[in-house]
Design an enzyme around this catalytic site. Structure first.
Site, PDB file in Angstrom:
ATOM      1  N   HIS A 282       0.928  -1.375   0.052  1.00  0.00           N
ATOM      2  CA  HIS A 282      -0.002  -0.124   0.087  1.00  0.00           C
ATOM      3  C   HIS A 282       0.789   1.148  -0.147  1.00  0.00           C
ATOM      4  O   HIS A 282       1.834   1.299   0.785  1.00  0.00           O
ATOM      5  CB  HIS A 282      -0.775  -0.027   1.208  1.00  0.00           C
TER       6      HIS A 282
ATOM      7  N   ARG B 163      -6.296  10.467  -0.419  1.00  0.00           N
ATOM      8  CA  ARG B 163      -6.109  10.897  -1.582  1.00  0.00           C
ATOM      9  C   ARG B 163      -7.480  10.829  -2.402  1.00  0.00           C
ATOM     10  O   ARG B 163      -7.540  11.745  -3.338  1.00  0.00           O
ATOM     11  CB  ARG B 163      -5.059   9.948  -2.451  1.00  0.00           C
TER      12      ARG B 163
END
Ligand code: SF4
Ligand code: SF4
Ligand code: FES
Lengths: 251, 599
Positions: B237, B257
């Site tokens: 990740h 994000r």
């Protein structure tokens, strides 16, 4: 501070004692880090529960310096001010299995008795609910089942009425269901009788320890008390609320 | 000394009580069968609880153009086309229904102004597709499924670790393990067994995984003869926490994000805009200027998404390269900044990230950027299953969720794991139920049970001096160094040698204390699984001589079209791990043509 002393309860259902461990510290260290250090380096038999190490699963509950907390969210530097040792004990309200691990199955047994959401037959699919209408139940749904509120509640801790009172965790579970815009069950009987909402005398200790900052008492338990009080003691007020639309569900 | 064990019997036994396991018990018990559920921890604590961003399914609540076909395409592209197309097709078609069903069972997702489920954008998804509850979607899902499962009248065995599947001839007929609290043994006889034990990330040092993720499920299947698929595919990740040391690796949700978070290096550059980080396959589909990325926050229809939302493998590699080039942050990561969205927005949409950084990192994310670096997160590889029924290659054994493989290919898109566990958890429960209805109980072989119990107890009496925690740490160092994000022949070979020597040393494991809740003893068993799983990962990573998705070989930096036509298979042959390849079946024309339509 580069070292800290932990006094950790070691024992089982027959009792036990505190044992001292000296643990080196590092920046940002939490109590669970210290427990892991002990397991890896000093005594591999020390028992504790943990899963996420991120305050998200509610597994690592313990009583640290006498206050129920999550070990993964409690900084060593906050607990060991002035070089004091950190005292770590299992949750007091539940029977010890071993060291910091307690038998919390009572909570699960009560939870099972609470029927899950039962949709009203005319509920649309998909459900249509405004954010405003779900804000308050989403607050209760943040619960990570750490049972810190259960261990701190004096009704359970000192008076041991586990047969008659489900405790704050299950009360907010009931509040969540009861306030769901499409729940079709009448849960008032359960809230009053089996869950024993009347036992709570609004000390708010549960709210204080909740790591999810859920306003257990103000937003959950007090409205529940009002709901059953409405029904059982004040039919007039109940009627007014119904007519004014303040109580918009369960028409 | 003969050991006793408790014996129970169920039609269907489900091992693992995260989302996939819970969804499986619901469907198996709705099929009218008697179901047992085994969980390693307390109920409701499984890894699903940590999933944050959301559950992907093309409901199209905000973007009307979304549909299963686009979800299908996004997932195949994200996985770089080594996913099983049939699995992806089923997945994309069924995900919306599974999400809506959760709502019927009590899940309360965030809402749109029309009162429908709110969906957020995420990496690699063309449209706003992730149904969510702030940044605690996993908790919402596990609690909903837990309440539903319990109300179905299943039997739950909490804090029980299963260590071996029991076989009658070719078929799996039960399993054996131990109660963690008492250390006593327990065997369960079942007509069909579903493995839903999740992934394995604990063999890496920097990981977002809990102690449970040791690979025991996948190795039980391997030992029982099941085929494993593309085991080298381990997801990094892009954004794990880096500071302070105690929280290194802890996940920072992609939702940051998705909601506009910006990545910058120490020079203040928004580096995801660098053309060299944009893969050919995605060129033209992402914003090319910061202005466009900024406009996208308010107007998603007329602007392209920011490049921070490229698939995870791409973003993780870019961060790695920035830090390697000396443009890293204070503690060796990069900066992730969401402050421009304002404190109110951040606290409402990302409350647990706010808490996590505030409480654990001493950082106020409404005022300061976060520091992030890639962390081990997810395993795309796993047990090979049939798309429809989730049957493994071993009769009577089914698998679903992270432990199974085929859906995500070389890289998983965020949000697809939560719909994975719903869609295939249900199908595995149905598949196992169908098998169980047609079958009678097999017989348990006392010899297998005895063998497992003495293997388990050996460390108490072993004369050796190896400490299970030390071995774990050494394995983690080796994997971190040799099998992390940038891999090559030399590093992998060295890592394999270390693993093999640790396997030798593991024969001399010794533990002290009693059997009641003894974590040292538990670790002694876990380390065997971790060592074997690591061996398989590294052998497969050595074999795949190309770069694709999560597998980045610095000595073979390009994608090789030949490798795009086959999967890597690992299986047990005697005592050896046998690695081979198998050609993939060709995508039928009606699916293949979706990629031509440019839709
Ligand atoms: S407010 Fe009620 S439930 Fe909470 S601690 Fe006090 S008595 Fe217990
Ligand atoms: S209400 Fe709060 S304190 Fe109580 S169990 Fe839930 S999260 Fe823990
Ligand atoms: S380990 Fe999950 S809450 Fe502490």
């Amino acid at each position: 501070m580069d070292k800290v002393i932990l006094k950790v309860f070691r024992g089982d259902s027959n009792g036990g004692t505190e044992q001292d461990y000296e643990v080196p510290t590092f920046e940002g260290m939490v109590v669970l880090d210290a427990i892991h250090y002990i397991q890896i380096n000093l005594d591999s038999t020390l028992a504790c529960r943990w899963n996420c190490k991120a305050a998200k699963c509610g597994s690592c509950s313990a009583e640290i310096n006498g206050v129920p907390r999550l070990m993964c969210k409690t900084h060593v530097s906050d607990m060991a001010a002035n070089g004091r040792p950190i005292v770590v004990h299992p949750l007091k309200t539940f029977p010890v299995i071993r060291d910091l691990v307690t038998d919390v199955s009572w909570n699960y047994r009560n939870s099972e008795k609470i029927k899950p959401l039962q949709l009203a037959p005319d509920a649309p699919k998909p459900l249509v609910m405004q954010q405003m209408d779900v804000d308050r139940i989403q607050e209760f749904r943040k619960c990570i089942e750490c049972f810190l509120c259960q261990t701190v509640c004096h009704i359970l801790r000192n008076h041991n009425v586990k047969e008659q009172f489900y405790g704050p965790r299950q009360l907010i579970k009931l509040a969540n269901l009861d306030m769901h815009p499409y729940d079709a069950l009448d849960r008032r009987e359960m809230i009053r009788k089996e869950a024993g909402v009347g036992f709570c005398n609004i000390t708010k200790c549960c709210t204080e320890v909740c790591p999810e900052h859920i306003h257990i008492t103000d937003n959950g338990i007090i409205p529940l008390k009002e709901r059953v009080a409405d029904e059982y003691f004040d039919p007039i007020q109940h009627l007014i609320r119904k007519l004014s639309g303040a109580d918009k569900k369960k028409k | 000394m003969t050991e006793n064990y408790d014996l129970f019997e169920h039609d269907v036994l489900v091992i693992g009580a995260g989302g996939a396991g819970l969804r499986a018990v619901i469907s198996a018990s709705q099929a009218g069968l008697n179901v047992g559920l085994v969980c390693k921890s307390l109920l409701g604590k499984a890894h699903t609880v940590m999933a944050e961003g959301g559950v992907a399914g093309a409901l199209g609540n905000l973007d009307k153009k979304d549909c299963w076909e686009v979800h299908f395409k996004d997932t195949m592209k994200g996985g770089q086309f080594i996913n099983n197309w049939r699995i992806v097709e089923i997945f994309a078609k069924e995900a919306p229904e599974r999400v809506l069903e959760l709502e019927q069972w009590g899940a309360v997702f965030d809402r749109t102004p029309d009162g429908l489920i709110l969906q957020r954008p995420f990496g690699g998804h063309t449209y706003r597709r992730l149904s969510h509850v702030g940044d605690r979607t996993g908790l919402e899902i596990i609690r909903t499924l837990q309440d539903k499962a319990v109300s179905c009248g299943i039997k739950t065995y909490m804090e029980v670790t299963f260590t071996r599947l029991l076989k009658d001839g070719d078929r799996v007929v039960g399993a054996i393990g131990y109660y963690r609290p008492s250390g006593k043994f327990i065997a369960i006889k079942a007509k069909a067994v579903v493995l839903a034990t999740g992934g394995w990330g604990r063999m890496f040092k920097v990981t977002s995984n809990s102690w449970e993720s040791t690979g025991d499920g996948v190795m039980m299947a391997y030992e029982a003869g099941a085929e494993l698929l593309d085991m080298e595919m381990v997801q990094f990740h892009p954004t794990g926490m880096v500071w302070p040391p105690g929280v290194r690796g802890l996940l920072v949700t992609e939702g940051v994000r998705g909601d506009g978070g910006i990545l910058r290096n120490s020079k203040g550059e928004r580096f995801m805009f660098k053309p060299e980080y944009m893969p050919e396959m995605y060129r033209g589909q992402y914003a090319e200027t910061e202005e466009e990325a900024h406009r996208w926050l308010e107007d998603k229809d007329n602007n392209r998404r920011p490049p921070e939302l490229l698939p995870r493998d791409v973003v993780a590699r870019s961060i790695y390269k920035e830090v390697l080039a000396g443009r890293g942050s204070e503690h060796g990561g990069v900066y992730l900044d969401i402050t421009h969205r304002g404190a109110d927005f951040i606290r409402r949409k990302l409350p647990s990230m706010y808490d996590q950084f505030y409480a654990l990192g001493g950082v106020d994310i409404t005022k300061q950027p976060m520091e992030v670096y890639p962390t081990i997160h997810y395993t795309m590889g796993g047990i090979r299953t049939e798309p429809e029924s989730c049957a493994t290659t071993v009769p009577g054994l089914y698998a679903a969720g992270e432990v199974a493989a085929g859906l995500h290919g070389a890289n998983r898109l965020g949000g697809n794991s939560l719909s994975d566990i719903l869609v295939f958890g249900r199908r595995a429960g149905d598949g196992a139920a169908e098998f169980a209805k047609a079958a009678s109980h097999g017989s348990l072989d006392e010899r297998q049970i005895e063998e497992e119990m003495s293997l388990m107890l050996a460390p108490f009496t072993c004369e050796g001096k190896e400490n299970p925690y030390r071995l774990t740490q050494e394995l983690q160092e080796a994997m971190q160094e040799g099998a992390m994000i940038a891999r090559n022949e030399e590093g992998l070979s060295k890592c394999l040698q270390t693993i093999l020597s640790l396997q030798e040393r593991a024969k001399n494991l010794h533990v002290d204390g009693a059997r009641e809740y003894n974590p040292g003893w538990h670790t002694a068993r876990d380390i065997r699984y971790m060592l074997k799983t690591s061996e398989v990962i590294v052998r497969c990573a050595l074999e795949r001589k190309e770069s694709r998705g999560a597998q980045w070989r610095t000595d073979y930096p390009d994608r090789d079209p030949e490798w795009g036509k086959k999967n890597l298979i690992a299986g047990k042959e005697g005592d050896q791990v046998k690695v081979s390849t198998r050609p993939m079946s060709e995508m039928p024309p009606e699916l293949a043509k979706l990629f031509e339509e440019g839709k």
